[in-house]
Design an enzyme around this catalytic site. Structure first.
Site, PDB file in Angstrom:
ATOM      1  N   ASP A  66       0.872  -1.169   0.000  1.00  0.00           N
ATOM      2  CA  ASP A  66       0.000   0.000   0.000  1.00  0.00           C
ATOM      3  C   ASP A  66       0.911   1.221   0.000  1.00  0.00           C
ATOM      4  O   ASP A  66       1.601   1.490   0.984  1.00  0.00           O
ATOM      5  CB  ASP A  66      -0.898  -0.006   1.242  1.00  0.00           C
ATOM      6  CG  ASP A  66      -1.904   1.146   1.234  1.00  0.00           C
ATOM      7  OD1 ASP A  66      -1.665   2.154   0.530  1.00  0.00           O
ATOM      8  OD2 ASP A  66      -2.922   1.044   1.948  1.00  0.00           O
ATOM      9  N   VAL A  67       0.920   1.964  -1.094  1.00  0.00           N
ATOM     10  CA  VAL A  67       1.878   3.058  -1.231  1.00  0.00           C
ATOM     11  C   VAL A  67       1.588   4.222  -0.293  1.00  0.00           C
ATOM     12  O   VAL A  67       2.410   5.137  -0.172  1.00  0.00           O
ATOM     13  CB  VAL A  67       1.947   3.578  -2.684  1.00  0.00           C
ATOM     14  CG1 VAL A  67       2.448   2.480  -3.624  1.00  0.00           C
ATOM     15  CG2 VAL A  67       0.607   4.133  -3.138  1.00  0.00           C
ATOM     16  N   ASN A  93       3.686   4.702 -10.248  1.00  0.00           N
ATOM     17  CA  ASN A  93       2.571   4.585 -11.178  1.00  0.00           C
ATOM     18  C   ASN A  93       1.216   4.419 -10.483  1.00  0.00           C
ATOM     19  O   ASN A  93       0.178   4.604 -11.111  1.00  0.00           O
ATOM     20  CB  ASN A  93       2.831   3.390 -12.107  1.00  0.00           C
ATOM     21  CG  ASN A  93       1.651   3.076 -13.006  1.00  0.00           C
ATOM     22  OD1 ASN A  93       1.321   3.844 -13.902  1.00  0.00           O
ATOM     23  ND2 ASN A  93       0.985   1.960 -12.742  1.00  0.00           N
ATOM     24  N   TYR A 158      -7.946  14.238  -8.576  1.00  0.00           N
ATOM     25  CA  TYR A 158      -6.966  13.658  -9.503  1.00  0.00           C
ATOM     26  C   TYR A 158      -6.110  14.757 -10.129  1.00  0.00           C
ATOM     27  O   TYR A 158      -4.880  14.647 -10.191  1.00  0.00           O
ATOM     28  CB  TYR A 158      -7.717  12.869 -10.570  1.00  0.00           C
ATOM     29  CG  TYR A 158      -6.847  12.008 -11.448  1.00  0.00           C
ATOM     30  CD1 TYR A 158      -6.452  10.745 -11.032  1.00  0.00           C
ATOM     31  CD2 TYR A 158      -6.445  12.444 -12.706  1.00  0.00           C
ATOM     32  CE1 TYR A 158      -5.664   9.933 -11.843  1.00  0.00           C
ATOM     33  CE2 TYR A 158      -5.664  11.650 -13.523  1.00  0.00           C
ATOM     34  CZ  TYR A 158      -5.277  10.393 -13.093  1.00  0.00           C
ATOM     35  OH  TYR A 158      -4.492   9.602 -13.899  1.00  0.00           O
ATOM     36  N   LYS A 162      -1.958  15.193  -9.778  1.00  0.00           N
ATOM     37  CA  LYS A 162      -1.077  15.120 -10.944  1.00  0.00           C
ATOM     38  C   LYS A 162      -0.268  16.402 -11.108  1.00  0.00           C
ATOM     39  O   LYS A 162       0.907  16.360 -11.487  1.00  0.00           O
ATOM     40  CB  LYS A 162      -1.889  14.803 -12.200  1.00  0.00           C
ATOM     41  CG  LYS A 162      -2.561  13.441 -12.146  1.00  0.00           C
ATOM     42  CD  LYS A 162      -1.560  12.323 -11.860  1.00  0.00           C
ATOM     43  CE  LYS A 162      -2.192  10.956 -11.832  1.00  0.00           C
ATOM     44  NZ  LYS A 162      -1.216   9.870 -11.625  1.00  0.00           N
ATOM     45  N   THR A 196      -7.684   1.831 -19.953  1.00  0.00           N
ATOM     46  CA  THR A 196      -7.369   1.013 -18.776  1.00  0.00           C
ATOM     47  C   THR A 196      -8.641   0.844 -17.945  1.00  0.00           C
ATOM     48  O   THR A 196      -9.655   1.511 -18.187  1.00  0.00           O
ATOM     49  CB  THR A 196      -6.293   1.679 -17.895  1.00  0.00           C
ATOM     50  OG1 THR A 196      -6.882   2.799 -17.198  1.00  0.00           O
ATOM     51  CG2 THR A 196      -5.111   2.152 -18.724  1.00  0.00           C
TER      52      THR A 196
END
Length: 332
Positions: A66-67, A93, A158, A162, A196
């Site tokens: 879990d990042v 990623n 999001y 980014k 994706t």
């Protein structure tokens, strides 16, 4: 500088490896003989990807991670070194999304998107740097998005992450130079819309089906871009021609591009089917190791939409030059 070793001899750590761009990148590296250390929340999906990597000729180690947990990310780096002796490349990623109006996205989901996307990249970078230095240098790649440069409605969390990833990469790159660690390259990838599972798995508070705004590119476009950066690092690279054109238009005429992209995304980001509110995979991992999201039909728009963006960018450039010429004439 590029990897100090060829990809066939390199060890690369990859987060978000259980689906989408991460899976496609793992396969691209495995085909070149690299040792890939695969990280994501779903152990079952990681093992499936690892098996396929070995079939393609690479070496693979699956490390459920879990990042958002910095200690877990440090353990990921330690496992990579214990298994393969060093780390030559690191790819941040992992990402999740929450779609809806800014003031309607639950605070807990907004926070979690920031933790996974931005803090996850920060923790990965902190864990990677000492090992890249110990290997004699290497490459760190952050997978951002063209939304690191532009903006799109209904994607506030999001977008924010980014933009943050891009700023983080720029700052760390500067620090590598001024502290004499120029043998470590910090790169950012800016993909266009990619086919994706992201659009099916994002938290959704719009009440409607979420679909990718065309043109839609296959995940292999991003995977090959990342491979090229590992071999020949650059500070930034677009993945998908539309990303480059949108970025150009935004730089030439930001106010105009903001309005146009807002209008376009408002009309193309949602399908006709209603959808109940969902937290998607923001808090819980998806178990399917799928590269693609099943949006093949929307790729039919690729040539037409890329051409449209190109014409819009060209029109913006002409208008900008004309305006500058008029201003120069007025000053004379």
């Amino acid at each position: 500088m590029p990897l100090t070793r060829s990809l066939a001899d390199a060890t690369v750590v990859l987060t978000g490896a259980s689906s989408g761009i991460g899976t496609a990148t793992a396969y691209a590296l495995a085909r070149r003989g690299a040792a890939v250390v695969l990280a994501a929340r779903s152990e079952a999906a990681l093992e499936e990807v690892a098996v396929r990597c070995r079939e393609l000729g690479g070496r693979a180690l699956a490390v459920p991670t879990d990042v958002t947990d910095p200690a877990a990310v440090e353990r990921l780096a330690a496992r990579a070194v214990a298994e393969f002796g060093r780390i030559d490349g690191w790819i941040n990623n992992a990402a999740v999304g929450a779609v809806g109006l800014f003031d309607e996205i639950p605070v807990a989901e907004f926070r979690r998107v920031l933790e996974v996307n931005l803090l996850g990249a920060a923790y990965g970078t902190r864990a990677a740097l000492p090992h890249l230095s110990a290997a004699g240098g290497g490459v760190l790649v952050n997978n951002a998005s063209v939304l690191a440069e532009v903006a799109m409605p209904y994607q506030s969390a999001y977008n924010a992450t980014k933009h943050g990833i891009r700023g983080l990469a720029d700052t760390v790159r500067q620090e590598m130079r001024v502290t004499g660690r120029g043998n470590i390259s910090i790169c950012t990838v800016l993909p266009a819309t990619i086919d994706t599972p992201f659009f099916r798995h994002a938290a959704n508070h719009s009440g409607r089906e979420l679909v990718p705004p065309p043109p839609v590119y296959p995940p292999e476009v991003v995977a090959e871009t990342i491979v090229r950066l590992l071999r020949r690092p650059r500070r930034e690279a677009y993945a998908g021609g539309a990303a480059r054109l949108i970025g150009l238009q935004w730089r030439l005429a930001p106010a105009f591009a903001e309005r146009v992209l807002g209008w376009y995304a408002h009309r193309t980001q949602f399908g006709p089917a209603p959808r109940p509110e969902s937290t998607g995979n923001v808090f819980h991992a998806d178990a399917a190791a799928r590269r693609e999201g099943g949006w093949h039909g929307r790729r039919r728009h690729l040539v037409r939409m890329t051409a449209a963006f190109g014409l819009a960018a060209a029109g913006t450039a002409v208008g900008t030059v004309a305006a500058m010429t008029r201003r120069a004439g007025t000053k004379r």
